[in-house]
Design a protein around this motif. Sequence first.
Motif, PDB file in Angstrom:
ATOM      1  N   GLN A  69      -1.990  92.910  53.825  1.00 51.64           N
ATOM      2  CA  GLN A  69      -2.162  94.480  53.175  1.00 51.64           C
ATOM      3  C   GLN A  69      -3.821  94.857  53.768  1.00 51.64           C
ATOM      4  O   GLN A  69      -3.476  96.111  54.401  1.00 51.64           O
ATOM      5  N   LEU A  70      -4.472  94.297  53.982  1.00 53.11           N
ATOM      6  CA  LEU A  70      -5.501  94.368  55.052  1.00 53.11           C
ATOM      7  C   LEU A  70      -5.127  94.661  56.581  1.00 53.11           C
ATOM      8  O   LEU A  70      -5.647  95.830  57.149  1.00 53.11           O
ATOM      9  N   ARG A  71      -4.346  93.884  56.752  1.00 51.10           N
ATOM     10  CA  ARG A  71      -4.208  93.970  58.439  1.00 51.10           C
ATOM     11  C   ARG A  71      -3.228  95.337  58.743  1.00 51.10           C
ATOM     12  O   ARG A  71      -2.448  96.221  59.521  1.00 51.10           O
ATOM     13  N   GLU A  72      -2.207  95.587  57.323  1.00 49.87           N
ATOM     14  CA  GLU A  72      -1.224  96.802  57.547  1.00 49.87           C
ATOM     15  C   GLU A  72      -2.171  98.052  57.732  1.00 49.87           C
ATOM     16  O   GLU A  72      -2.316  99.267  58.188  1.00 49.87           O
ATOM     17  N   THR A  73      -3.010  98.316  56.389  1.00 53.28           N
ATOM     18  CA  THR A  73      -4.599  99.626  56.617  1.00 53.28           C
ATOM     19  C   THR A  73      -4.826  99.659  57.503  1.00 53.28           C
ATOM     20  O   THR A  73      -5.005 100.262  57.879  1.00 53.28           O
ATOM     21  N   VAL A  74      -5.449  98.350  58.196  1.00 48.92           N
ATOM     22  CA  VAL A  74      -6.482  98.830  59.662  1.00 48.92           C
ATOM     23  C   VAL A  74      -4.695  99.123  60.199  1.00 48.92           C
ATOM     24  O   VAL A  74      -5.821  99.722  61.494  1.00 48.92           O
ATOM     25  N   VAL A  75      -3.895  98.779  61.063  1.00 45.97           N
ATOM     26  CA  VAL A  75      -3.336  99.309  61.396  1.00 45.97           C
ATOM     27  C   VAL A  75      -2.783 101.424  61.386  1.00 45.97           C
ATOM     28  O   VAL A  75      -2.398 101.593  62.012  1.00 45.97           O
ATOM     29  N   GLN A  76      -2.450 101.148  59.958  1.00 37.79           N
ATOM     30  CA  GLN A  76      -2.570 102.562  59.806  1.00 37.79           C
ATOM     31  C   GLN A  76      -3.544 103.285  60.114  1.00 37.79           C
ATOM     32  O   GLN A  76      -3.355 104.532  60.627  1.00 37.79           O
ATOM     33  N   GLN A  77      -4.922 103.089  59.421  1.00 43.69           N
ATOM     34  CA  GLN A  77      -5.929 103.705  60.251  1.00 43.69           C
ATOM     35  C   GLN A  77      -6.034 103.873  61.660  1.00 43.69           C
ATOM     36  O   GLN A  77      -6.341 104.637  62.166  1.00 43.69           O
ATOM     37  N   LYS A  78      -5.833 102.727  62.337  1.00 42.12           N
ATOM     38  CA  LYS A  78      -5.506 103.094  63.845  1.00 42.12           C
ATOM     39  C   LYS A  78      -4.996 103.723  64.306  1.00 42.12           C
ATOM     40  O   LYS A  78      -5.400 105.144  64.579  1.00 42.12           O
ATOM     41  N   GLU A  79      -3.608 104.251  63.590  1.00 40.87           N
ATOM     42  CA  GLU A  79      -2.824 105.530  64.130  1.00 40.87           C
ATOM     43  C   GLU A  79      -2.822 106.954  63.755  1.00 40.87           C
ATOM     44  O   GLU A  79      -2.890 107.794  64.369  1.00 40.87           O
ATOM     45  N   THR A  80      -3.617 106.532  62.701  1.00 43.84           N
ATOM     46  CA  THR A  80      -4.454 107.855  62.224  1.00 43.84           C
ATOM     47  C   THR A  80      -5.028 108.309  63.047  1.00 43.84           C
ATOM     48  O   THR A  80      -5.463 109.501  63.174  1.00 43.84           O
ATOM     49  N   LEU A  81      -6.089 107.179  63.262  1.00 41.84           N
ATOM     50  CA  LEU A  81      -6.995 107.833  64.391  1.00 41.84           C
ATOM     51  C   LEU A  81      -6.661 108.167  65.986  1.00 41.84           C
ATOM     52  O   LEU A  81      -6.785 109.151  66.136  1.00 41.84           O
ATOM     53  N   GLY A  82      -5.823 107.744  66.362  1.00 45.10           N
ATOM     54  CA  GLY A  82      -4.861 107.620  67.368  1.00 45.10           C
ATOM     55  C   GLY A  82      -4.317 109.146  67.533  1.00 45.10           C
ATOM     56  O   GLY A  82      -5.017 109.908  68.416  1.00 45.10           O
ATOM     57  N   ASP A 140     -15.024 115.645  60.429  1.00 41.33           N
ATOM     58  CA  ASP A 140     -15.776 115.296  59.171  1.00 41.33           C
ATOM     59  C   ASP A 140     -14.175 114.191  58.488  1.00 41.33           C
ATOM     60  O   ASP A 140     -14.589 113.143  57.789  1.00 41.33           O
ATOM     61  N   ARG A 141     -13.181 114.639  59.040  1.00 40.36           N
ATOM     62  CA  ARG A 141     -11.915 114.079  58.279  1.00 40.36           C
ATOM     63  C   ARG A 141     -11.902 112.419  58.822  1.00 40.36           C
ATOM     64  O   ARG A 141     -11.873 111.481  58.628  1.00 40.36           O
ATOM     65  N   LEU A 142     -12.798 112.703  60.603  1.00 40.68           N
ATOM     66  CA  LEU A 142     -12.479 112.054  61.264  1.00 40.68           C
ATOM     67  C   LEU A 142     -13.620 110.401  60.479  1.00 40.68           C
ATOM     68  O   LEU A 142     -12.824 108.920  60.525  1.00 40.68           O
ATOM     69  N   GLU A 143     -14.748 110.845  60.377  1.00 37.48           N
ATOM     70  CA  GLU A 143     -15.894 109.999  59.905  1.00 37.48           C
ATOM     71  C   GLU A 143     -15.691 109.526  58.558  1.00 37.48           C
ATOM     72  O   GLU A 143     -16.099 108.246  58.210  1.00 37.48           O
ATOM     73  N   SER A 144     -14.582 110.443  58.247  1.00 40.57           N
ATOM     74  CA  SER A 144     -14.440 109.789  55.817  1.00 40.57           C
ATOM     75  C   SER A 144     -13.467 108.821  56.343  1.00 40.57           C
ATOM     76  O   SER A 144     -13.313 108.174  55.614  1.00 40.57           O
ATOM     77  N   LEU A 145     -12.359 109.473  57.450  1.00 40.05           N
ATOM     78  CA  LEU A 145     -11.557 107.653  57.887  1.00 40.05           C
ATOM     79  C   LEU A 145     -12.217 106.715  58.273  1.00 40.05           C
ATOM     80  O   LEU A 145     -11.944 106.170  57.677  1.00 40.05           O
ATOM     81  N   GLU A 146     -13.444 106.751  59.074  1.00 36.61           N
ATOM     82  CA  GLU A 146     -14.167 105.225  59.658  1.00 36.61           C
ATOM     83  C   GLU A 146     -14.157 104.619  58.431  1.00 36.61           C
ATOM     84  O   GLU A 146     -14.877 103.613  58.385  1.00 36.61           O
ATOM     85  N   HIS A 147     -15.409 105.606  57.818  1.00 38.92           N
ATOM     86  CA  HIS A 147     -16.502 105.169  56.230  1.00 38.92           C
ATOM     87  C   HIS A 147     -15.303 104.228  55.581  1.00 38.92           C
ATOM     88  O   HIS A 147     -15.994 103.646  54.751  1.00 38.92           O
ATOM     89  N   GLN A 148     -13.511 105.233  54.881  1.00 43.33           N
ATOM     90  CA  GLN A 148     -13.312 104.174  53.999  1.00 43.33           C
ATOM     91  C   GLN A 148     -12.666 102.911  54.899  1.00 43.33           C
ATOM     92  O   GLN A 148     -12.337 102.027  53.965  1.00 43.33           O
TER      93      GLN A 148
END
Length: 435
Positions: A69-82, A140-148
């Motif tokens: 699940q962590l791996r899937e979360t990381v992949v989704q977060q990377k896509e969002t950041l992109g 701000d959203r980017l920093e929030s995503l990175e913190h989360q």
Amino acid sequence: MAALRGTHGAQVLLSKVTTCWAVAGPARESSAGGLVTPASAPWPQRRRCAREAGGALSPEEELRAAVLQLRETVVQQKETLGAQREAIRELTGKLARCEGLAGGKAQGPAATGKDTMGDLPRDPGHVVEQLSRSLQTLKDRLESLEHQLRVNVSNAVLPSDFREVLQRRLGELERQLLRKVAELEDEKSLLHNETSAHRQKTENALNALLQRVTELERGNSAFKSPDAFKVSLPLRTNYLYGKIKKTLPELYAFTICLWLRSSALPGIGTPFSYAVPGQANEIVLIEWGNNPIELLINDKVAQLPLFVSDGKWHHICITWTTRDGMWEAFQDGEKLGTGENLAPWHPIKPGGVLILGQEQDTVGGRFDATQAFVGELSQFNIWDRVLRAQEIINIANCSMNMPGNIIPWVDNNVDVFGGASKWPVETCEERLLDL
């Protein structure tokens, strides 16, 4: 195979959990401006969905599911950041163009014939302010995503429950390792004990063998009587011999008798020799080469008319007295020679070494193989007087057994060395039949 089964189970569990999260509700925007999806839901909610989906799981399966699940979360977060970075780049380009318009570098839409800003307002000041707010919101959203993302990683990798499970697992592995070490130590101790027992058994066997060899070297003591043995000297060497333990006192007369059998040619060698310090040839009986048998007293020589190299048993007696050096020689009870002036008035010196089968060049040693006796010896006796002729006859025809009063022929008085051996001897009557 166990690893594959574990991975498949984790994937099935993940599918059920994802369905649970999807039912829980669609993605929504957090107060910080970030998106809260089922994949980024708090850990208690995800754990509850996992329990509802698959029931009780083993700690290893829970850990694998969390990692997947962590791996899937990381992949989704990377896509969002992109996607956010792409939007930032687009807004940054638009902001740059607006700043160019505000500086007078562009003359409006009529200058170019089209609206390059699309849906942006015409007022440059409003454009810049709106873009600045949008850019700040995106940051701000980017920093929030990175913190989360960091929080999710820290919470999902090793939750408190998993830490306890891993600690218990490590403790169990440690205990298993300690038990294995203890078993190995026990096996090592057992092996050491077995090795010690085997070593002790081997040493006992070697000691028994050594004792047996010693007995064979000294001869078999289990004879019918102490004098019922013979010394065998089968080879002409300088290391096979027998030794009389007792020594001679000072003698003014003696009689030496023995049984011998030899077929050695040329010459039977030296049946016996007596050496004292300063005189290696104090008493010697020798047949060397083609010479006749000789008797040496204090290195003085008398030739004896004896013939014994026919391979049969023969009884030999020699008498001597210091008075006029008188000597006699008997073979099989018959006097064959007599003489005088053999070392007259010379007493036999005491404290020497009496050797069977070798001629001594020094006291007790320096043997010469060419002078060694080859054959068998028995009943070697010494008296401190001249025996009468009838006594010698009685000894030779087995009608009387008379041990020597100075040197008797007994087992415990004779040692053998270098391969010489002691064996039971034929009876006196059997020796007589051999004549």
